[in-house]
Design a protein around this motif. Structure first.
Motif, PDB file in Angstrom:
ATOM      1  N   UNK A 125      30.448  39.875  43.251  1.00 10.23           N
ATOM      2  CA  UNK A 125      30.319  41.010  42.478  1.00 10.23           C
ATOM      3  C   UNK A 125      31.227  40.980  41.496  1.00 10.23           C
ATOM      4  N   UNK A 126      32.499  40.743  41.609  1.00 10.20           N
ATOM      5  CA  UNK A 126      33.609  40.932  40.526  1.00 10.20           C
ATOM      6  C   UNK A 126      33.166  40.026  39.370  1.00 10.20           C
ATOM      7  N   UNK A 127      32.570  38.794  39.545  1.00 10.44           N
ATOM      8  CA  UNK A 127      32.310  37.811  38.643  1.00 10.44           C
ATOM      9  C   UNK A 127      31.186  38.239  37.909  1.00 10.44           C
ATOM     10  N   UNK A 128      29.981  38.887  38.571  1.00  5.32           N
ATOM     11  CA  UNK A 128      28.782  39.209  37.587  1.00  5.32           C
ATOM     12  C   UNK A 128      29.253  40.487  37.230  1.00  5.32           C
ATOM     13  N   UNK A 129      30.082  41.632  37.599  1.00  8.30           N
ATOM     14  CA  UNK A 129      30.118  42.777  37.089  1.00  8.30           C
ATOM     15  C   UNK A 129      30.905  42.812  35.709  1.00  8.30           C
ATOM     16  N   UNK A 130      31.991  41.670  35.661  1.00  5.24           N
ATOM     17  CA  UNK A 130      32.699  41.304  34.559  1.00  5.24           C
ATOM     18  C   UNK A 130      32.117  40.213  33.550  1.00  5.24           C
ATOM     19  N   UNK A 131      31.092  39.519  34.032  1.00  3.90           N
ATOM     20  CA  UNK A 131      30.584  38.567  33.183  1.00  3.90           C
ATOM     21  C   UNK A 131      31.337  37.428  33.100  1.00  3.90           C
ATOM     22  N   UNK A 132      32.243  37.067  34.420  1.00  2.26           N
ATOM     23  CA  UNK A 132      33.213  35.900  34.109  1.00  2.26           C
ATOM     24  C   UNK A 132      32.639  34.819  34.140  1.00  2.26           C
ATOM     25  N   UNK A 133      31.340  34.466  34.584  1.00  3.83           N
ATOM     26  CA  UNK A 133      30.645  33.078  34.738  1.00  3.83           C
ATOM     27  C   UNK A 133      30.030  32.951  33.352  1.00  3.83           C
ATOM     28  N   UNK A 134      29.675  34.013  32.460  1.00  3.94           N
ATOM     29  CA  UNK A 134      29.478  33.875  31.237  1.00  3.94           C
ATOM     30  C   UNK A 134      30.467  33.555  30.253  1.00  3.94           C
ATOM     31  N   UNK A 135      31.662  33.938  30.582  1.00  4.75           N
ATOM     32  CA  UNK A 135      32.638  33.503  29.605  1.00  4.75           C
ATOM     33  C   UNK A 135      33.617  32.314  29.907  1.00  4.75           C
ATOM     34  N   UNK A 136      33.139  31.719  30.927  1.00  6.85           N
ATOM     35  CA  UNK A 136      33.483  30.425  31.387  1.00  6.85           C
ATOM     36  C   UNK A 136      33.060  29.228  30.390  1.00  6.85           C
TER      37      UNK A 136
ATOM     38  N   UNK B  34      40.091  40.559  41.797  1.00  7.30           N
ATOM     39  CA  UNK B  34      40.123  41.092  40.520  1.00  7.30           C
ATOM     40  C   UNK B  34      39.931  39.993  39.428  1.00  7.30           C
ATOM     41  N   UNK B  35      39.524  40.262  38.253  1.00  9.77           N
ATOM     42  CA  UNK B  35      38.998  39.399  37.199  1.00  9.77           C
ATOM     43  C   UNK B  35      40.191  38.327  36.977  1.00  9.77           C
ATOM     44  N   UNK B  36      41.434  38.664  37.017  1.00  7.74           N
ATOM     45  CA  UNK B  36      42.754  37.548  36.573  1.00  7.74           C
ATOM     46  C   UNK B  36      42.847  36.878  37.918  1.00  7.74           C
ATOM     47  N   UNK B  37      42.599  37.485  39.065  1.00 13.97           N
ATOM     48  CA  UNK B  37      42.693  36.541  40.207  1.00 13.97           C
ATOM     49  C   UNK B  37      41.487  35.477  40.357  1.00 13.97           C
ATOM     50  N   UNK B  38      40.487  35.790  40.008  1.00 15.20           N
ATOM     51  CA  UNK B  38      39.413  34.737  39.856  1.00 15.20           C
ATOM     52  C   UNK B  38      39.739  33.899  38.825  1.00 15.20           C
ATOM     53  N   UNK B  39      40.006  34.111  37.598  1.00 13.39           N
ATOM     54  CA  UNK B  39      40.165  33.184  36.593  1.00 13.39           C
ATOM     55  C   UNK B  39      41.212  32.206  36.741  1.00 13.39           C
ATOM     56  N   UNK B  40      42.336  32.744  37.574  1.00 14.18           N
ATOM     57  CA  UNK B  40      43.341  32.132  37.890  1.00 14.18           C
ATOM     58  C   UNK B  40      42.915  31.045  38.898  1.00 14.18           C
TER      59      UNK B  40
ATOM     60  N   UNK C 259      26.242  41.637  48.484  1.00 20.37           N
ATOM     61  CA  UNK C 259      25.197  40.615  48.346  1.00 20.37           C
ATOM     62  C   UNK C 259      24.728  40.217  46.845  1.00 20.37           C
ATOM     63  N   UNK C 260      24.713  38.848  46.799  1.00 28.12           N
ATOM     64  CA  UNK C 260      24.659  38.181  45.599  1.00 28.12           C
ATOM     65  C   UNK C 260      23.247  38.950  44.889  1.00 28.12           C
ATOM     66  N   UNK C 261      22.292  39.202  45.596  1.00 30.29           N
ATOM     67  CA  UNK C 261      20.963  39.554  44.831  1.00 30.29           C
ATOM     68  C   UNK C 261      21.379  40.981  44.531  1.00 30.29           C
ATOM     69  N   UNK C 262      22.155  42.004  45.396  1.00 31.83           N
ATOM     70  CA  UNK C 262      22.427  43.391  44.934  1.00 31.83           C
ATOM     71  C   UNK C 262      23.246  43.244  43.554  1.00 31.83           C
ATOM     72  N   UNK C 263      24.219  42.214  43.517  1.00 32.94           N
ATOM     73  CA  UNK C 263      24.737  42.365  42.325  1.00 32.94           C
ATOM     74  C   UNK C 263      24.162  41.824  41.079  1.00 32.94           C
ATOM     75  N   UNK C 264      23.241  41.069  41.050  1.00 31.42           N
ATOM     76  CA  UNK C 264      22.307  40.591  40.067  1.00 31.42           C
ATOM     77  C   UNK C 264      21.539  41.790  39.507  1.00 31.42           C
TER      78      UNK C 264
END
Length: 367
Positions: free
Chosen positions: A39-50, A221-227, A350-355
């Motif tokens: 949820x944190x990845x999708x909410x903050x768009x981290x996968x699209x920034x990588x 958190x976003x920085x946790x995941x990016x690290x 849930x991943x589907x709920x996040x999307x």
């Protein structure tokens, strides 16, 4: 709020992203194990920034989502009994069973209550000695200590009208099952920080070595995941496969000794079915012989309930990382949060709920 804001700092996020972009030289696929991380990845768009070379695969990291249909149906059967007060966390009430959910049971007159802790359910049992009180004990190792404590206290206080419907699953056997799948594309794991805060990291080095995959314990958190991604990419690029702790503010190598003692006293290892995946050996917990009298499955004789997953729901493929939610034909059409086909569209993790929640509704164009 101070610490939450610090781990959402955009400048630091850009530094981490710059480091990842500078390090990666080839495609890598890594799986985040926890639905909270998804949820944190999708909410903050981290996968699209990588970088495009880094693919994040969503794993079976939501305990609500992996609770098998037959266990939901057992919960519905018990909750429908007039002598029962059925207690659960709120995110389980809309998870579909065969034809209905716990909300429907409550609407039909069942005494279904939302509680915030299994000890709340124990208190209800103390206040209502003439009723049977059942708590729906689901979750990964994170929630196991509190559920164990509730049963331990029930026995210590002599409260006999309390029982636990147990559907606990464990993360390391799931990682093993994913790596053994012939369709597996996962090359590294971002391990769930909250699980490791309880269990520690002792179970992971053998997995990392046997399957030659980096496992990096990561926060939410976003920085946790990016690290976590940064450390994982560095290992992959160097051909390493170690366990690293990128969440030291919450995780120690030895975990939480008091919580581990409670789990070991009350529970024992068991084979467990995962929704959409199947049975994974030694991947769950059940009440040990000393506490078996508090097992709701045996107390209410629902052990033989058997069900079949709806064919149109592809949540099993989502949970195994074989399918992104919006690649399912039912996503956002016949399957929505109001009319869910599976738990991945209902659960807060849930991943589907996040999307759906964050409007990631269409498959991204290739190229």
């Amino acid at each position: 709020m101070k610490f939450i804001e610090e781990f959402n700092d955009p400048e630091l996020a850009h530094r981490l992203l710059d480091d990842i972009h500078a390090t990666v030289t080839r495609p890598w696929a890594m799986m985040e194990v926890c639905g909270g991380q998804t949820h944190s990845i999708i909410r903050h768009g981290l996968d699209q920034l990588l970088p495009k070379e880094v693919e994040l695969i969503h794993g079976p990291g939501c305990p609500v989502c992996v609770t098998p249909l037959e266990m939901i149906d057992k919960a519905l059967a018990i909750a429908s009994r007039p002598e029962v007060i059925f207690c659960s966390f709120g995110d389980m009430l809309r998870v579909p069973g065969t034809g209905r959910d716990l909300f429907r049971v409550r609407g039909e007159g069942g005494d279904v209550r939302v509680v915030y802790s299994p000890l709340d359910a124990l208190a209800i049992a103390r206040r209502h000695p003439d009723r049977q009180v059942v708590f729906f004990g689901i979750g990964f190792e994170t929630t196991a200590p509190a559920n164990a404590m509730a049963v331990y206290e029930a026995r210590r206080q002599g409260i006999t009208n309390f029982s636990l419907l147990v559907s606990h699953v464990c993360v390391p056997p799931a990682i093993e099952a994913i790596m053994q799948s012939p369709d597996c594309r996962v090359q590294a794991f971002l391990a769930a920080g909250h699980v490791c805060s309880v269990m520690g990291t002792a179970q992971y080095p053998e997995l990392a070595e046997r399957h030659r995959v980096p496992i990096v314990v990561t926060g939410f958190e976003p920085l946790d995941i990016l690290e976590g991604v940064r450390r994982t990419v560095r290992q992959l690029e160097r051909g390493e496969h170690r366990v690293e702790n990128a969440y030291p503010r919450a995780v120690r190598a030895e975990g939480n000794p008091a919580a581990l003692r409670m789990i070991e006293e009350v529970f024992e290892s068991a084979d467990r079915a995962w929704r959409g995946i199947g049975t994974i050996p030694a991947s769950g917990l059940r009440l040990s012989a000393a506490f078996r009298a508090y097992d709701a499955e045996e107390r209410f004789d629902v052990g033989e309930v058997r069900t079949a997953e709806p064919a149109e729901c592809r949540s099993g493929e989502v949970l195994q990382g074989l399918l992104k939610p919006h690649e399912c034909a039912a996503f956002g059409t016949t399957c929505t949060p109001r009319t869910p086909l599976g738990a991945t569209m209902v659960s807060n993790e849930g991943a589907c709920a996040a999307y759906y929640l964050y409007r990631r509704l269409e498959v991204a164009p290739v190229g």
